[in-house]
Design a protein around this motif. Structure first.
Motif, PDB file in Angstrom:
ATOM      1  N   UNK A  54      10.816  49.364  20.226  1.00  0.00           N
ATOM      2  CA  UNK A  54      10.144  48.974  19.402  1.00  0.00           C
ATOM      3  C   UNK A  54      10.903  48.934  18.030  1.00  0.00           C
ATOM      4  N   UNK A  55      10.538  47.891  17.420  1.00  0.00           N
ATOM      5  CA  UNK A  55      11.063  47.760  15.779  1.00  0.00           C
ATOM      6  C   UNK A  55      10.110  48.307  14.977  1.00  0.00           C
ATOM      7  N   UNK A  56      10.340  49.387  14.200  1.00  0.00           N
ATOM      8  CA  UNK A  56       9.602  50.157  13.299  1.00  0.00           C
ATOM      9  C   UNK A  56      10.270  50.442  11.915  1.00  0.00           C
ATOM     10  N   UNK A  57       9.981  49.325  11.185  1.00  0.00           N
ATOM     11  CA  UNK A  57      10.842  49.347   9.739  1.00  0.00           C
ATOM     12  C   UNK A  57      12.347  48.849  10.024  1.00  0.00           C
ATOM     13  N   UNK A  58      13.116  49.844   9.617  1.00  0.00           N
ATOM     14  CA  UNK A  58      14.730  49.580   9.920  1.00  0.00           C
ATOM     15  C   UNK A  58      15.323  50.427  11.220  1.00  0.00           C
ATOM     16  N   UNK A  59      14.224  50.962  11.945  1.00  0.00           N
ATOM     17  CA  UNK A  59      14.741  51.833  13.089  1.00  0.00           C
ATOM     18  C   UNK A  59      14.314  51.254  14.393  1.00  0.00           C
ATOM     19  N   UNK A  60      14.868  51.606  15.411  1.00  0.00           N
ATOM     20  CA  UNK A  60      14.696  50.990  16.815  1.00  0.00           C
ATOM     21  C   UNK A  60      14.157  52.339  17.631  1.00  0.00           C
ATOM     22  N   UNK A  61      13.122  52.074  18.229  1.00  0.00           N
ATOM     23  CA  UNK A  61      12.424  53.327  19.367  1.00  0.00           C
ATOM     24  C   UNK A  61      12.692  52.949  20.648  1.00  0.00           C
ATOM     25  N   UNK A  62      13.651  53.477  21.420  1.00  0.00           N
ATOM     26  CA  UNK A  62      13.571  53.162  22.803  1.00  0.00           C
ATOM     27  C   UNK A  62      12.213  53.405  23.745  1.00  0.00           C
ATOM     28  N   UNK A  63      12.201  52.043  24.636  1.00  0.00           N
ATOM     29  CA  UNK A  63      11.010  51.874  25.377  1.00  0.00           C
ATOM     30  C   UNK A  63      11.258  52.105  26.892  1.00  0.00           C
ATOM     31  N   UNK A  64      12.467  51.944  27.386  1.00  0.00           N
ATOM     32  CA  UNK A  64      12.672  51.910  28.776  1.00  0.00           C
ATOM     33  C   UNK A  64      13.890  52.938  28.772  1.00  0.00           C
ATOM     34  N   UNK A  65      14.104  53.374  30.400  1.00  0.00           N
ATOM     35  CA  UNK A  65      15.346  53.797  30.692  1.00  0.00           C
ATOM     36  C   UNK A  65      15.848  53.563  31.953  1.00  0.00           C
ATOM     37  N   UNK A  66      15.713  52.523  32.325  1.00  0.00           N
ATOM     38  CA  UNK A  66      16.174  51.974  33.700  1.00  0.00           C
ATOM     39  C   UNK A  66      17.805  52.388  33.674  1.00  0.00           C
ATOM     40  N   UNK A  67      18.471  52.220  32.748  1.00  0.00           N
ATOM     41  CA  UNK A  67      19.984  52.321  33.089  1.00  0.00           C
ATOM     42  C   UNK A  67      20.359  53.724  32.791  1.00  0.00           C
ATOM     43  N   UNK A  68      19.545  54.765  32.749  1.00  0.00           N
ATOM     44  CA  UNK A  68      19.987  56.222  32.127  1.00  0.00           C
ATOM     45  C   UNK A  68      21.146  56.723  32.923  1.00  0.00           C
TER      46      UNK A  68
END
Length: 670
Positions: free
Chosen positions: A393-407
């Motif tokens: 998710x793009x929130x301002x100038x920051x990115x918040x992860x939404x998936x973890x398929x390649x953890x």
């Protein structure tokens, strides 16, 4: 008895070694990487649907399923689980209760997998039983769900055997009168065309909107659901040019088309994987515009906006770089798009009032796709050197992860990439990426593999490259050079190799090699190189120009352009850039330099190709293999059965990776 401690120590050492080996990225790990694609936000922005493609090892094929996750990152759920089929192109209904999508699954238990065709399906948004909506004879290529959820805009090819026609026991002869008579992934092209249909979901009735000797692609509904935009090439012979245009048609049977764009070049070439983007009020469309036909893919794709009523087009931010995937802001005052720069691509906001471009993602990363909801929420799909594509998710100038398929990759010892900058022999500033081996020790020289990208107009960026990780895990340094002809540096930099392949870009590659040798990292006695597609074409040019390389891998390449003329799918591009062989012998001789001077090649070279590749057919690899084999230069030819230009069978992908690694080991680590 006194030997027991030694045995225990030996076992501990073996265990530590095994654990350490498990932490290294190896060819077998290619099948574990999940490929995320096609992010689609619901209208209210609360939910995100997307596609996850992974290797089905048992069936030995790639398989795609639909997933969804809340915008806050919770309730990540797999929606489809069809091990023998694929789902993709998810689209939300306006109320976010249903998802329409494409699937190649059988209709029911009575229909076999071989009989199934790609059709549009629909399912509850929280999962459950899906039902097939369409029944086009030869399947659906693309579709768009109307804003009210009652109709589909469908792209489908004319049926090979129309209703009432008996299918013959053997395939009929292939007959073509087309200027371009073949296409990779499609096959030979005849009189059948891809057209736009209007499909009513309730009645199941389909009506053809765009008949004629032309193809339509990239359908997009206006916000009020009255009009469809799409892309097509028209004229006496659409195969002969790249002048794509956006057309409009009312969503009614018998409606007349209206040509919207009139630029004498490509307006939204489908190659760019970008759809017409309607503004929220339906008065404008954002799209991509290229240069004149003669500049092919060398001219950067510019963001353009056109007024639907007047047909007046503008370039709101005319910079010498490529844009892709435009999406409107909710207020219609700005557009979000991906903007390419050297070594990176970032999601950015373009202010329509002043053309100002503001990056929303930052640093060494490569963003590949995005979506924007009606209420302004933004999701980007991108990655970097150490992370495959993931959703944020793009929130301002920051990115918040939404998936973890390649953890799982967090448990691997991966190698990052650092930018290198140097100059070619003529003083041209150049850039590239250097990946040091896992466990790198300063002051030690390493066997080094130079990777060359395809295109030719493409670039290596800060993105996750599985082959680089395998090489780094096995003690190789990797150098990825962006020579002249690459994107990310503007029009002049890209067109420097126009009708002059393997000249300036070969010099740039050699300058990059000199640079990493001077850095004290590359061992000048253990140099290898390789690439796929144009990367293989350039590989052949480099080894025909310089004998310092001890091993090369040339995949899906060619060097005898006389022989490729009329044999691959690029007759239009040959004509625009090189002309014909009988009228421009000098240009064809120059482009065919590695084959015509194969007697200069001393580098042991592994040649590879895909059996059904119409992009760069096997003929190119076969001829170069034969030229080296005649001269007893160590060489090998590998052909992947049934595959097209981009390999997709998991066992073949692993085989190619392992063969490349073994070839480099054989000659760079004897």
């Amino acid at each position: 008895m006194k030997r027991l401690p030694c045995i225990l120590l030996l076992c501990v050492a073996c265990g530590a070694q095994a654990t350490n080996e498990d932490a290294l990225f190896q060819p077998a790990d290619l099948a574990r990487v999940a490929d995320i694609s096609e992010p689609a936000l619901s209208r209210d922005g609360d939910w995100l649907a997307y596609v996850v493609s992974a290797a089905n090892v048992d069936a030995d094929r790639s398989q795609s399923d639909l997933w969804r996750v809340r915008y806050d990152g919770s309730r990540r759920t797999q929606l489809t689980q069809t091990p023998d089929s694929n789902e993709w192109r998810p689209q939300w209904s306006a109320d976010a209760t249903r998802l329409a999508f494409l699937s190649d699954r059988p209709r029911d238990a009575e229909e076999s997998k071989d009989e199934a065709t790609t059709q549009v399906w629909m399912m509850p948004a929280d999962g459950g039983e899906a039902r097939r909506l369409t029944d086009f004879a030869d399947g659906v290529e693309d579709f768009a769900l109307s804003p009210d959820g009652k109709r589909l805009a469908v792209i489908a090819i004319d049926p090979e055997f129309p209703p009432g026609t008996e299918k013959p026991k053997n395939p009929p002869p292939i007959v073509s009168e087309r200027y371009q008579f073949k296409e990779d992934g499609t096959g030979y092209l005849g009189s059948r065309r891809k057209h736009l249909y209007l499909f009513d979901i309730a009645s199941g009735k389909a009506e053809l909107l765009t008949p004629g000797a032309h193809d339509e692609q990239l359908p997009a509904w206006s916000p009020d659901g009255t009009t469809l935009a799409y892309v097509t090439r028209r004229g006496a012979d659409p195969d002969r040019h790249l002048n794509y245009d956006i057309y409009l048609i009312e969503a009614n049977a018998g409606a007349k088309e209206r040509q919207l764009t009139t630029f004498p070049g490509a307006d939204l070439d489908p190659y760019w994987e970008t759809y017409p983007a309607w503004s929220p009020d339906g008065t404008r469309i954002a799209y991509l515009q290229s240069g004149e036909d003669k500049w092919l893919y060398y001219a950067p794709w510019q963001l353009a906006v056109i007024d639907v009523a007047s047909g007046k087009a503008t370039l709101p931010a005319p910079i010498d770089r490529c844009f892709t995937k435009p999406r409107w802001a909710a207020d219609g005052k700005s557009i979000f798009a991906l903007v390419e720069q050297s070594l990176v691509t970032h999601v950015s906001r373009i202010d329509l009032a002043d053309g100002r471009i503001s990056e929303l993602s930052h640093g060494p990363r490569f963003d590949y796709d995005l979506d924007v909801s009606a209420n302004g929420r933004i999701v980007v799909l991108g990655g970097d050197d150490l992370h495959p594509y993931s959703l944020s998710a793009v929130e301002g100038d920051a990115l918040r992860p939404l998936d973890g398929h390649n953890a799982w990759l967090a448990q691997k010892k991966l190698a990052g990439a650092e930018a290198i900058r140097f100059q070619s022999a003529d003083g041209t500033p150049l850039e590239g990426l250097l990946v040091k081996p896992v466990g790198y020790k300063p002051g030690k020289r390493y066997p080094t593999i130079v990777r060359l990208h395809g295109g030719p107009v493409y670039q290596f960026s800060h993105e996750f490259m599985v082959d680089w990780q395998v090489y780094a895990a096995n003690g190789f340094a990797v150098v990825a050079i962006n020579p002249r002809g690459s994107s990310g540096r503007g029009f002049d930099f890209a067109r420097a190799i126009y009708a002059d392949w393997g000249n300036k870009d070969t010099a740039d590659v050699l300058a990059g090699v000199d640079h990493v040798v001077k850095m004290g990292i590359a061992d000048p006695a253990r140099l290898g190189l390789g690439g796929w597609s144009y990367g293989a074409i350039l590989t052949n040019a480099v080894i025909a120009s310089d004998t310092r390389f001890k091993a090369a891998v040339s995949g899906a390449g060619a060097s005898n352009m006389y022989a490729l003329y009329g044999h691959d799918q690029y007759i239009r591009e040959y004509t625009l850039e090189l002309g014909s062989p009988w009228s421009n012998r000098e240009l064809y001789d120059r482009a065919s330099f590695p084959f015509l001077h194969a007697d200069r090649i001393t580098t042991p070279t592994l040649f590879q190709c895909a059996e059904k590749d119409f992009n760069v057919p096997c003929l190119g690899a076969e001829q170069m293999y034969q030229a080296l084999r005649v001269r007893d230069i160590p060489t090998r030819l590998v052909i992947y059965p049934g595959e097209h230009h981009g390999l997709s069978v998991p066992s073949y992908l692993r085989d190619r990776m392992q063969r490349n690694l073994d070839w480099y080991r054989r000659f760079l680590k004897p």
